[in-house]
Design a protein around this motif. Structure first.
Motif, PDB file in Angstrom:
ATOM      1  N   ILE A  88     -34.541  42.905  32.924  1.00 35.06           N
ATOM      2  CA  ILE A  88     -34.643  42.914  31.392  1.00 35.06           C
ATOM      3  C   ILE A  88     -34.912  43.995  31.681  1.00 35.06           C
ATOM      4  O   ILE A  88     -33.148  44.011  30.150  1.00 35.06           O
ATOM      5  CB  ILE A  88     -35.434  42.466  31.369  1.00 35.06           C
ATOM      6  N   LYS A  89     -34.417  45.957  31.857  1.00 38.47           N
ATOM      7  CA  LYS A  89     -34.531  46.469  31.263  1.00 38.47           C
ATOM      8  C   LYS A  89     -32.681  46.571  31.208  1.00 38.47           C
ATOM      9  O   LYS A  89     -32.178  47.479  30.621  1.00 38.47           O
ATOM     10  CB  LYS A  89     -34.685  47.308  31.889  1.00 38.47           C
ATOM     11  N   VAL A  90     -32.145  45.716  32.394  1.00 36.70           N
ATOM     12  CA  VAL A  90     -30.655  46.450  32.755  1.00 36.70           C
ATOM     13  C   VAL A  90     -29.801  45.927  31.851  1.00 36.70           C
ATOM     14  O   VAL A  90     -29.044  45.989  30.874  1.00 36.70           O
ATOM     15  CB  VAL A  90     -29.980  46.000  34.355  1.00 36.70           C
ATOM     16  N   TYR A  91     -30.410  44.550  31.296  1.00 39.52           N
ATOM     17  CA  TYR A  91     -29.888  43.762  30.570  1.00 39.52           C
ATOM     18  C   TYR A  91     -29.902  44.377  28.970  1.00 39.52           C
ATOM     19  O   TYR A  91     -29.047  44.488  28.158  1.00 39.52           O
ATOM     20  CB  TYR A  91     -29.860  42.097  30.530  1.00 39.52           C
ATOM     21  N   VAL A  92     -30.374  45.086  28.676  1.00 40.63           N
ATOM     22  CA  VAL A  92     -30.785  45.753  27.435  1.00 40.63           C
ATOM     23  C   VAL A  92     -29.666  46.988  27.543  1.00 40.63           C
ATOM     24  O   VAL A  92     -29.555  47.219  26.635  1.00 40.63           O
ATOM     25  CB  VAL A  92     -32.220  45.519  26.943  1.00 40.63           C
ATOM     26  N   ALA A  93     -30.168  47.152  28.880  1.00 39.54           N
ATOM     27  CA  ALA A  93     -29.466  48.403  28.597  1.00 39.54           C
ATOM     28  C   ALA A  93     -27.770  48.456  28.243  1.00 39.54           C
ATOM     29  O   ALA A  93     -26.605  48.984  27.595  1.00 39.54           O
ATOM     30  CB  ALA A  93     -29.321  49.641  29.850  1.00 39.54           C
ATOM     31  N   CYS A  94     -27.664  46.754  28.965  1.00 40.06           N
ATOM     32  CA  CYS A  94     -25.967  46.339  28.825  1.00 40.06           C
ATOM     33  C   CYS A  94     -25.693  46.391  27.805  1.00 40.06           C
ATOM     34  O   CYS A  94     -24.459  45.450  27.269  1.00 40.06           O
ATOM     35  CB  CYS A  94     -25.535  45.589  30.273  1.00 40.06           C
TER      36      CYS A  94
ATOM     37  N   SER B 209     -29.686  51.693  39.064  1.00 45.33           N
ATOM     38  CA  SER B 209     -28.822  53.177  39.183  1.00 45.33           C
ATOM     39  C   SER B 209     -27.846  52.264  37.236  1.00 45.33           C
ATOM     40  O   SER B 209     -27.491  52.422  37.175  1.00 45.33           O
ATOM     41  CB  SER B 209     -27.731  52.629  40.403  1.00 45.33           C
ATOM     42  N   CYS B 210     -27.852  51.263  37.961  1.00 45.54           N
ATOM     43  CA  CYS B 210     -27.359  49.808  36.773  1.00 45.54           C
ATOM     44  C   CYS B 210     -27.637  50.093  35.602  1.00 45.54           C
ATOM     45  O   CYS B 210     -27.214  50.535  34.365  1.00 45.54           O
ATOM     46  CB  CYS B 210     -27.070  48.196  36.964  1.00 45.54           C
ATOM     47  N   LYS B 211     -29.380  50.653  35.062  1.00 44.96           N
ATOM     48  CA  LYS B 211     -29.819  50.847  34.354  1.00 44.96           C
ATOM     49  C   LYS B 211     -29.089  52.449  33.620  1.00 44.96           C
ATOM     50  O   LYS B 211     -29.552  52.877  32.183  1.00 44.96           O
ATOM     51  CB  LYS B 211     -31.278  50.793  34.257  1.00 44.96           C
ATOM     52  N   LEU B 212     -29.377  53.219  34.558  1.00 37.45           N
ATOM     53  CA  LEU B 212     -29.287  54.184  34.201  1.00 37.45           C
ATOM     54  C   LEU B 212     -27.620  54.520  34.042  1.00 37.45           C
ATOM     55  O   LEU B 212     -26.837  55.270  32.656  1.00 37.45           O
ATOM     56  CB  LEU B 212     -29.094  55.433  35.472  1.00 37.45           C
ATOM     57  N   SER B 213     -26.641  54.201  34.766  1.00 42.74           N
ATOM     58  CA  SER B 213     -24.763  54.320  34.107  1.00 42.74           C
ATOM     59  C   SER B 213     -24.750  52.153  34.230  1.00 42.74           C
ATOM     60  O   SER B 213     -24.105  51.699  34.987  1.00 42.74           O
ATOM     61  CB  SER B 213     -24.516  55.028  35.291  1.00 42.74           C
TER      62      SER B 213
ATOM     63  N   ASN C  84     -24.085  48.749  34.215  1.00 49.99           N
ATOM     64  CA  ASN C  84     -23.123  48.273  34.962  1.00 49.99           C
ATOM     65  C   ASN C  84     -23.080  46.683  34.926  1.00 49.99           C
ATOM     66  O   ASN C  84     -23.767  46.282  35.131  1.00 49.99           O
ATOM     67  CB  ASN C  84     -23.020  48.012  36.245  1.00 49.99           C
ATOM     68  N   PHE C  85     -22.967  45.955  33.569  1.00 52.26           N
ATOM     69  CA  PHE C  85     -23.561  44.675  34.185  1.00 52.26           C
ATOM     70  C   PHE C  85     -22.909  43.353  34.501  1.00 52.26           C
ATOM     71  O   PHE C  85     -23.355  42.885  35.294  1.00 52.26           O
ATOM     72  CB  PHE C  85     -22.892  43.625  32.565  1.00 52.26           C
ATOM     73  N   ARG C  86     -21.693  43.631  35.386  1.00 47.64           N
ATOM     74  CA  ARG C  86     -20.890  42.902  36.377  1.00 47.64           C
ATOM     75  C   ARG C  86     -21.355  42.824  37.571  1.00 47.64           C
ATOM     76  O   ARG C  86     -21.964  41.455  38.349  1.00 47.64           O
ATOM     77  CB  ARG C  86     -19.824  43.072  36.434  1.00 47.64           C
ATOM     78  N   THR C  87     -22.053  44.218  37.840  1.00 48.56           N
ATOM     79  CA  THR C  87     -23.351  44.771  38.915  1.00 48.56           C
ATOM     80  C   THR C  87     -24.376  43.744  39.269  1.00 48.56           C
ATOM     81  O   THR C  87     -25.047  43.331  40.360  1.00 48.56           O
ATOM     82  CB  THR C  87     -23.427  46.673  40.077  1.00 48.56           C
ATOM     83  N   ALA C  88     -24.764  44.521  37.616  1.00 48.68           N
ATOM     84  CA  ALA C  88     -26.509  43.839  37.453  1.00 48.68           C
ATOM     85  C   ALA C  88     -25.807  41.823  37.981  1.00 48.68           C
ATOM     86  O   ALA C  88     -27.688  41.753  38.127  1.00 48.68           O
ATOM     87  CB  ALA C  88     -27.030  43.755  35.918  1.00 48.68           C
ATOM     88  N   VAL C  89     -25.543  41.437  37.276  1.00 46.43           N
ATOM     89  CA  VAL C  89     -25.267  40.202  37.705  1.00 46.43           C
ATOM     90  C   VAL C  89     -25.074  39.844  38.607  1.00 46.43           C
ATOM     91  O   VAL C  89     -25.670  39.001  39.140  1.00 46.43           O
ATOM     92  CB  VAL C  89     -24.028  39.049  36.764  1.00 46.43           C
ATOM     93  N   THR C  90     -24.402  40.703  39.785  1.00 48.36           N
ATOM     94  CA  THR C  90     -24.412  40.209  41.286  1.00 48.36           C
ATOM     95  C   THR C  90     -25.706  40.442  41.526  1.00 48.36           C
ATOM     96  O   THR C  90     -26.309  39.362  42.566  1.00 48.36           O
ATOM     97  CB  THR C  90     -22.935  41.036  41.587  1.00 48.36           C
ATOM     98  N   VAL C  91     -27.052  41.272  41.259  1.00 49.73           N
ATOM     99  CA  VAL C  91     -27.787  41.555  42.152  1.00 49.73           C
ATOM    100  C   VAL C  91     -28.870  40.232  41.816  1.00 49.73           C
ATOM    101  O   VAL C  91     -29.490  40.267  42.753  1.00 49.73           O
ATOM    102  CB  VAL C  91     -28.455  43.003  41.806  1.00 49.73           C
ATOM    103  N   HIS C  92     -28.800  40.041  39.897  1.00 49.01           N
ATOM    104  CA  HIS C  92     -29.746  38.796  40.011  1.00 49.01           C
ATOM    105  C   HIS C  92     -29.314  37.436  40.982  1.00 49.01           C
ATOM    106  O   HIS C  92     -30.070  36.710  40.535  1.00 49.01           O
ATOM    107  CB  HIS C  92     -29.093  38.485  38.205  1.00 49.01           C
ATOM    108  N   SER C  93     -27.959  37.274  41.558  1.00 51.03           N
ATOM    109  CA  SER C  93     -28.048  35.803  41.956  1.00 51.03           C
ATOM    110  C   SER C  93     -28.615  36.490  43.344  1.00 51.03           C
ATOM    111  O   SER C  93     -29.067  35.155  43.484  1.00 51.03           O
ATOM    112  CB  SER C  93     -26.480  35.712  42.097  1.00 51.03           C
ATOM    113  N   LYS C  94     -28.342  37.370  43.509  1.00 51.53           N
ATOM    114  CA  LYS C  94     -29.072  38.049  45.275  1.00 51.53           C
ATOM    115  C   LYS C  94     -30.400  37.652  44.643  1.00 51.53           C
ATOM    116  O   LYS C  94     -31.291  36.986  46.228  1.00 51.53           O
ATOM    117  CB  LYS C  94     -28.875  39.352  45.413  1.00 51.53           C
ATOM    118  N   ILE C  95     -30.727  37.995  43.625  1.00 52.32           N
ATOM    119  CA  ILE C  95     -32.671  37.629  43.504  1.00 52.32           C
ATOM    120  C   ILE C  95     -32.756  36.531  43.538  1.00 52.32           C
ATOM    121  O   ILE C  95     -34.132  36.618  44.231  1.00 52.32           O
ATOM    122  CB  ILE C  95     -32.448  38.983  42.287  1.00 52.32           C
ATOM    123  N   ILE C  96     -32.084  35.439  43.373  1.00 49.67           N
ATOM    124  CA  ILE C  96     -32.203  34.418  43.083  1.00 49.67           C
ATOM    125  C   ILE C  96     -32.155  33.940  44.701  1.00 49.67           C
ATOM    126  O   ILE C  96     -32.919  33.349  45.305  1.00 49.67           O
ATOM    127  CB  ILE C  96     -31.684  33.483  42.319  1.00 49.67           C
TER     128      ILE C  96
END
Length: 536
Positions: free
Chosen positions: A75-81, A42-46, A48-60
């Motif tokens: 990686i694709k989300v960060y490029v989209a953002c 969803s973050c890639k389609l629309s 949303n950097f803040r949500t992506a960072v939050t998800v990244h932390s949950k991945i860890i």
């Protein structure tokens, strides 16, 4: 594993004190994993950097640092953002780990499985040590993703190392040669396999039969089939499918009979092959017999592919209503491929009424569907309807699929597109082609113009047909080969009526055997006729 990921002011820094591990690749995907992936998608389609960072932390937090599916999406989300620096940093960290080769092989294999070829290549390039599985993961991954030339290049690179290819390596690279129709490459690989004393097994025997079949050498395929042990049904399937591609239904039926005599149990693929063979030769009743035999004698329940083969069988034979009835009676939801099969037959048999019904059945139209419907209208002189379809295509930004053909000469594969002028020898190629067209006209060739969109002049229609990709490939092959040499051309689409008729004349004028492998089957032209008997 990563010891800590620090996020600050929308930037993160990676601290790593020990090698990354990929043990999580062996763990079944959990619901948490799926949720995180869905959020990232969803973050890639629309963006949303803040949500992506939050998800990244949950991945860890959840220990999913080395799940290829999550990492590639991140990686694709960060490029989209528009955070390409973070995407590069994450990719660099993935590639820079110094873990054991087994873990690296698992990671490369998983990345290839989900189609993340570039990331897999970067991981491979960063490895300080590789074994045969590492190379096999890359070569096999390239082949499975359709990057056949890249697989060939990597195989040649592997031969320059101290690591010896094994049976798995050869199975993958033989498959690449098959898909390319690269006979010279295939023969070279086969010879190398013999030189290195690679023992034939069912997989390699089947691969060789398939390769020679797909490279236009059906007799060589038969020789291998006759020489190897045939205790596994896969070898029989390869031979039956090869004969089907060449339109040799009688031979395919004989092989099927031999299979039964030797008490080899046919499987679902066997029946797809034998029904397809019948379809390519118009053996409607024989095809129907095998479809019933599959269910009654061998208790094999028809799958989507079997129904598709039967629809093709009826449709090619002109029994469009029977084909349509089979689709409606199927216990399985028909896919778009089956509908397109019938739509293509509507074009061949000029049935625009049924064609319109089928288009309505296809929910997600691709360019091929619009082009097929437009061609149906053009062939039946319904120009207003064809114009409406053309406007719809333009409105939706849909382009007609570009025809591509390729020919292998002296170990090099040369590729052409319709109207292509990018080849280094373009001027000479077009000179040869135009000379052939002039000569073929003297022999009675007349362009089949009905299937060219109508909003151009008759002269432009003919020019459009003159520069189809297989004509360019043929002109190049004639330019570069000795008189009398057999020519093999491969094409990504079904060959058109105009090219089919033209090549028949060229084969007679030049006294050449010209074989064209299109998306459907082989056409072997010689002395002014084609092996398909004009039934394809």
């Amino acid at each position: 594993m990563f010891d800590r990921w620090t996020f600050s002011s929308h930037k993160f820094r990676i601290h790593s004190s020990q090698a990354l591990k990929v043990i999580f690749l062996l763990v079944l995907i959990s619901s948490d994993d799926q949720k995180l992936f869905s959020i990232l998608e969803s973050c890639k389609l629309s963006p949303n950097f803040r949500t992506a960072v939050t998800v990244h932390s949950k991945i860890i937090k959840h220990g999913y640092e080395m799940y290829p599916l999550l990492l590639s999406m991140l990686i694709k989300v960060y490029v989209a953002c528009e955070k390409s620096s973070l995407a590069r940093q994450l990719l660099t960290e993935i590639c820079s780990f110094n873990s054991d080769v087994v873990s690296a092989n698992l990671l490369i294999g998983s990345l290839m499985k989900i189609g993340e070829i570039d990331i897999a290549k970067k991981v491979f390039s960063a490895l300080p040590a590789r074994d045969v599985v590492t190379w096999n993961s890359m070569i096999g991954g390239y082949v499975k993703n359709g990057f056949f030339l890249e697989a060939m290049d990597m195989f040649k690179e592997m031969l320059g190392t101290k690591i010896e290819p094994d049976g798995f390596t050869f199975a993958s690279i033989i498959n690449a040669c098959s898909r390319l129709g690269a006979l010279d490459h295939g023969k070279w690989v086969h010879g190398l396999m013999i030189e290195k004393k690679i023992e034939l097994n069912n997989i390699l025997s089947s691969a060789l039969v398939d390769m020679y079949s797909r490279c236009g050498r059906i007799e060589a395929a038969k020789s291998i089939f006759d020489a190897v042990q045939r205790t596994d049904v896969s070898i029989w399937n390869a031979m039956i499918n090869g004969l089907a591609m060449h339109g040799l239904a009688v031979d395919a039926i004989l092989i099927f009979s031999a299979l039964e005599r030797e008490n080899i149990s046919p499987d679902p693929l066997t029946f797809i092959g034998i029904i397809t063979a019948c379809s390519h030769c118009g053996f409607v009743e024989q095809g129907r017999k095998y479809f019933n035999l599959m269910r009654k004698k061998y208790s094999i329940q028809p799958q989507l592919e079997h129904y598709g083969a039967m629809v093709d069988l009826f449709a090619r034979g002109g029994s469009l209503e029977e084909a349509y009835a089979m689709i409606k009676e199927m216990p399985i939801e028909p896919d778009v491929v089956i509908w397109r099969t019938l739509l293509s037959a509507c074009r061949t048999h000029k049935n625009s009424k049924l064609g319109e019904v089928i288009v309505e059945k296809i929910k997600h139209l691709g360019s091929g569907d619009y082009v097929l419907l437009s061609n149906i209208y053009c062939s039946t002189k319904k120009w207003d309807n064809a114009e409406t379809v053309r406007h719809t295509m333009n409105k939706k930004g849909i382009q007609k699929s570009i025809g591509k053909s390729w020919v292998e000469l002296h170990g090099t594969i040369h590729r052409f597109k319709a109207g292509d002028r990018s080849h280094t020898e373009t001027e000479a190629i077009y000179t040869v082609l135009e000379a052939l067209i002039r000569r073929s006209r003297m022999e009675g060739y007349v362009s089949v113009r009905d299937l060219v969109l109508m909003d151009i002049s008759e002269e432009e229609k003919e020019e459009n047909l003159n520069y189809h990709s297989e004509k360019l490939a043929l002109a190049f092959a004639i330019l570069k080969s000795s008189p009398g040499t057999e020519i093999l051309i491969s094409k990504n689409l079904r060959t058109c009526l105009d090219c089919h008729g033209w090549i028949k004349i060229v084969s007679r004028v030049l006294h050449r055997v010209i074989t064209v492998r299109d998306r459907i089957r082989f056409h072997r032209f010689g002395k002014g006729s084609c092996s398909c008997g004009d039934y394809w």
